[in-house]
Design an enzyme around this catalytic site. Structure first.
Site, PDB file in Angstrom:
ATOM      1  N   ASP A 107       0.725  -1.075   0.007  1.00 42.75           N
ATOM      2  CA  ASP A 107       0.102   0.008   0.052  1.00 42.75           C
ATOM      3  C   ASP A 107       0.925   1.152  -0.101  1.00 42.75           C
ATOM      4  O   ASP A 107       1.864   1.249   0.905  1.00 42.75           O
ATOM      5  CB  ASP A 107      -0.754  -0.020   1.286  1.00 42.75           C
ATOM      6  CG  ASP A 107      -2.368   0.106   0.904  1.00 42.75           C
ATOM      7  OD1 ASP A 107      -2.689   0.933   0.158  1.00 42.75           O
ATOM      8  OD2 ASP A 107      -3.054  -0.842   1.428  1.00 42.75           O
ATOM      9  N   ASP A 209      -3.482   4.300  -2.425  1.00 38.85           N
ATOM     10  CA  ASP A 209      -4.801   4.659  -1.475  1.00 38.85           C
ATOM     11  C   ASP A 209      -5.288   6.146  -2.150  1.00 38.85           C
ATOM     12  O   ASP A 209      -4.596   7.135  -2.404  1.00 38.85           O
ATOM     13  CB  ASP A 209      -4.299   4.879  -0.400  1.00 38.85           C
ATOM     14  CG  ASP A 209      -5.414   5.202   0.781  1.00 38.85           C
ATOM     15  OD1 ASP A 209      -6.234   4.157   0.984  1.00 38.85           O
ATOM     16  OD2 ASP A 209      -5.369   6.255   1.593  1.00 38.85           O
ATOM     17  N   GLU A 264      -6.932   3.187  -6.201  1.00 36.72           N
ATOM     18  CA  GLU A 264      -8.057   3.268  -5.266  1.00 36.72           C
ATOM     19  C   GLU A 264      -8.580   4.606  -5.795  1.00 36.72           C
ATOM     20  O   GLU A 264      -8.308   5.672  -5.554  1.00 36.72           O
ATOM     21  CB  GLU A 264      -7.940   3.158  -4.048  1.00 36.72           C
ATOM     22  CG  GLU A 264      -9.285   3.258  -3.127  1.00 36.72           C
ATOM     23  CD  GLU A 264      -9.224   3.425  -1.721  1.00 36.72           C
ATOM     24  OE1 GLU A 264     -10.024   2.942  -0.741  1.00 36.72           O
ATOM     25  OE2 GLU A 264      -8.340   4.384  -1.258  1.00 36.72           O
ATOM     26  N   HIS A 338     -11.071  -4.017   3.297  1.00 34.78           N
ATOM     27  CA  HIS A 338     -11.014  -3.654   4.609  1.00 34.78           C
ATOM     28  C   HIS A 338     -11.825  -2.471   4.997  1.00 34.78           C
ATOM     29  O   HIS A 338     -11.938  -2.055   6.235  1.00 34.78           O
ATOM     30  CB  HIS A 338      -9.543  -3.325   4.917  1.00 34.78           C
ATOM     31  CG  HIS A 338      -9.131  -2.143   4.280  1.00 34.78           C
ATOM     32  ND1 HIS A 338      -8.887  -2.126   2.851  1.00 34.78           N
ATOM     33  CD2 HIS A 338      -8.630  -0.898   4.569  1.00 34.78           C
ATOM     34  CE1 HIS A 338      -8.370  -1.001   2.461  1.00 34.78           C
ATOM     35  NE2 HIS A 338      -8.223  -0.123   3.391  1.00 34.78           N
ATOM     36  N   ASP A 339     -12.350  -1.661   3.948  1.00 37.42           N
ATOM     37  CA  ASP A 339     -13.275  -0.652   4.383  1.00 37.42           C
ATOM     38  C   ASP A 339     -14.681  -1.093   4.123  1.00 37.42           C
ATOM     39  O   ASP A 339     -15.574   0.034   4.186  1.00 37.42           O
ATOM     40  CB  ASP A 339     -12.842   0.489   3.383  1.00 37.42           C
ATOM     41  CG  ASP A 339     -11.463   1.439   3.772  1.00 37.42           C
ATOM     42  OD1 ASP A 339     -11.257   1.192   4.883  1.00 37.42           O
ATOM     43  OD2 ASP A 339     -11.029   1.939   2.982  1.00 37.42           O
TER      44      ASP A 339
END
Length: 573
Positions: A107, A209, A264, A338-339
């Site tokens: 990430d 991200d 993302e 994860h979100d």
């Protein structure tokens, strides 16, 4: 012959035939008894991921961080947080992955840094400090107060006051996550140098991200609300220089090291994602978009509950499948991360039909065009946990919203019920390895509760059952490598707005893939339209590739589908 066909096609990049496994390190596997997962815990489970068929492991942030946002608030980009281990542990992980023919994607969080980062500490030391311009500063409004009405995605204003200078700095997420000023070429150079550091260590790719937020409208105007939700995002989403900035990263880093990259994309558009992921644009390998995961947002608001809109879900998948294919872009396929709350609990039945539902979601997704992502626990059918009270939550967004929802007039009970459905902690509970204490995740006290259903839902049980969810995933992952149609096949929707069924085809060279899924708890009759059935019949003989029920149905024009039944056929001569 099949390999030759792929190598000659425009889909020849290796990552188009790969499957990615997303690891949330804090919850994956703890080797020290600290209650927090670690890098060596991942290394110890690589054999499991290899047997699953995984090609790329996406490791979420393990950098030095105060952990206000579970590592997405980075305080030092080039050192490992001691909670997760050491740089030697990281190097060992890279080496062990490469020994197995697997690759590592890490990430990269560069829309913002932690306010504990040295850059920010320098920035607040004085207006004349060279690092001041690494961040976005504005004077108060003419009448005093906030520079504009933009809102943080975690709730509350997007500006924080620096008392010493009297200026505000921008924080689109948590108040401890200060947005970087990408207009400053020194910021861009520093980011490139940081990514080169990891590339030289053997990292094979990056997940970027909220990367489409890095370019802001430099006027920083108030949002007049003419475009919902009126929180300012239209002035920093897919901003005026974002493609320029990403191409710069490609030229300096991604292209030089032939890296696999995924961006993302927050609140983005199909048109932008085609540009972000079309190889000719020289930006990213693929993109995440989240439109299909907002179909249960009432009025487009995450914290307002409603049953999900099934037709909207199918329509969005279809738009992105056909749009990206026609435009030369590439999808990252996912239902979970994860979100997001667990898709199993969100879109299907996580109780009576848990196994059928988990397999249905997998079959429906893995038959589409794009690179599939498996989020830890998805492959064993982990549902949302059972939350009992607010003290069990750890996510900063959820805790902020619990207070905000009550300030808006909702009762504590109502606010808790919303968090039970929407909290990011739903997907962050520890991985369930076996039926030993704490699901085999840790010998200590886990940082976040373990779902109490772990004795029945765990990897060990799934391995022992030949028809398990885990084995279903293995089969789907293997099929993607065996058949070119998974990569190249043209998408066409077949269900004609059926209220319970999602059906589609993927047509390739000499092969056609058919997927039919019943997203309901009812017995359903589904019939292909005459013209479509004639075309399918002329394509050749059909073979059932995947089934999630005891039945092995023959592909016929009219199908009887039991609750949450999902089937995949291959047609060819």
């Amino acid at each position: 012959m099949e390999v030759l066909l792929l190598s000659q096609s425009r889909y020849s990049e290796w990552w188009r035939r790969s499957t990615v496994y997303q690891v949330y390190p804090k919850s994956f596997n703890d080797t020290t008894g600290s209650g927090t997962g670690d890098i060596r815990g991942l290394t110890a489970k690589l054999h499991y991921l290899q047997e699953l068929g995984i090609d790329i492991v996406w490791l979420q942030p393990v950098y030095v961080s105060p952990q206000h946002d579970n590592g997405y608030d980075v305080a030092d980009y080039e050192n490992i947080n001691p909670d997760f281990g050491t740089m030697e542990d990281f190097d060992e992980l890279v080496g062990e992955l490469h020994k197995r023919g697997m690759k590592l994607m890490t990430d990269i969080v560069v829309n913002h840094t932690s306010t504990e980062h040295e850059w920010f500490k320098q920035a607040v030391s004085g207006r004349d400090n060279p690092y001041r311009d690494y961040y976005i500063w504005r004077d108060p409004a003419p009448g005093g107060g906030l520079p504009n009405n933009w809102q943080s995605k975690f709730g509350g204003p997007a500006w924080q006051l620096d008392d010493a200078s009297g200026q505000y700095y921008l924080t689109l997420f948590d108040k401890t996550q200060a947005d970087l000023n990408w207009e400053n070429p020194q910021v861009r150079q520093a980011v490139n140098e940081m990514m080169l550091f990891w590339a030289r260590k053997g990292v094979d790719g990056f997940r970027m991200d909220v990367i489409n937020l890095i370019s802001k409208d430099q006027r920083f105007p108030d949002d007049d609300g003419s475009v919902p939700p009126g929180d300012g995002r239209k002035f920093y989403t897919d901003g005026p220089r974002v493609h320029e900035y990403i191409r710069g990263m490609y030229e300096e880093v991604f292209g030089r090291y032939e890296m696999v990259t995924v961006g993302e994309m927050s609140s983005t558009t199909l048109e932008h994602c085609i540009r972000y992921s079309n190889p000719e644009e020289r930006e990213f390998s693929m993109t995440f978009n989240f439109h299909h995961l907002k179909v249960d947002y009432k009025g487009g608001q995450k914290w307002e509950l409603m049953p999900y809109d099934f037709e909207a879900l199918k329509r969005l998948f279809t738009q992105w499948q056909t749009g990206m294919q026609h435009g030369g872009g590439w999808n990252a396929l996912f239902f979970n991360n994860h979100d997001q709350p667990r898709a199993l609990s969100r879109f299907t039945d996580d109780d009576l039909y848990r196994a059928e539902s988990a397999k249905l979601l997998a079959t429906t997704l893995h038959g589409m065009q794009g690179t599939p992502y498996v989020y830890q626990g998805e492959e064993i059918g982990m549902p949302n946990p059972k939350w009992n009270n607010i003290d069990e939550f750890r996510d900063i967004e959820s805790l902020n919203m619990y207070r905000i929802l009550q300030a808006q007039g909702k009762s504590p009970e109502t606010a808790l019920s919303i968090l039970q459905e929407r909290s990011r902690d739903n997907s962050r509970t520890p991985m369930q390895w076996d039926e030993s204490p704490n699901a085999g995740f840790t010998t200590g006290t886990p940082w976040l509760k373990v779902d109490e259903r772990y004795p029945d839902i765990n990897v060990q049980k799934e391995l022992e059952q030949p028809d398990s969810i885990l084995h279903h995933y293995r089969k789907l992952i293997a099929l993607r490598k065996e058949h070119a149609v998974f990569t190249e096949g043209v998408f066409s929707r077949l269900d004609e707005a059926h209220p319970e069924v999602f059906a589609y085809s993927r047509t390739g060279e000499g092969e056609t893939l058919i997927v039919v899924s019943n997203f309901s708890s009812k017995d359903i009759t589904f019939r292909f339209r005459d013209a479509e059935w004639t075309g399918l019949n002329s394509a050749g003989k059909s073979k059932l590739l995947v089934s999630n029920t005891a039945a092995d149905p023959v592909l016929t024009q009219e199908l009887q589908l039991s609750p949450y039944a999902s089937y995949m056929w291959l047609i060819g001569n």
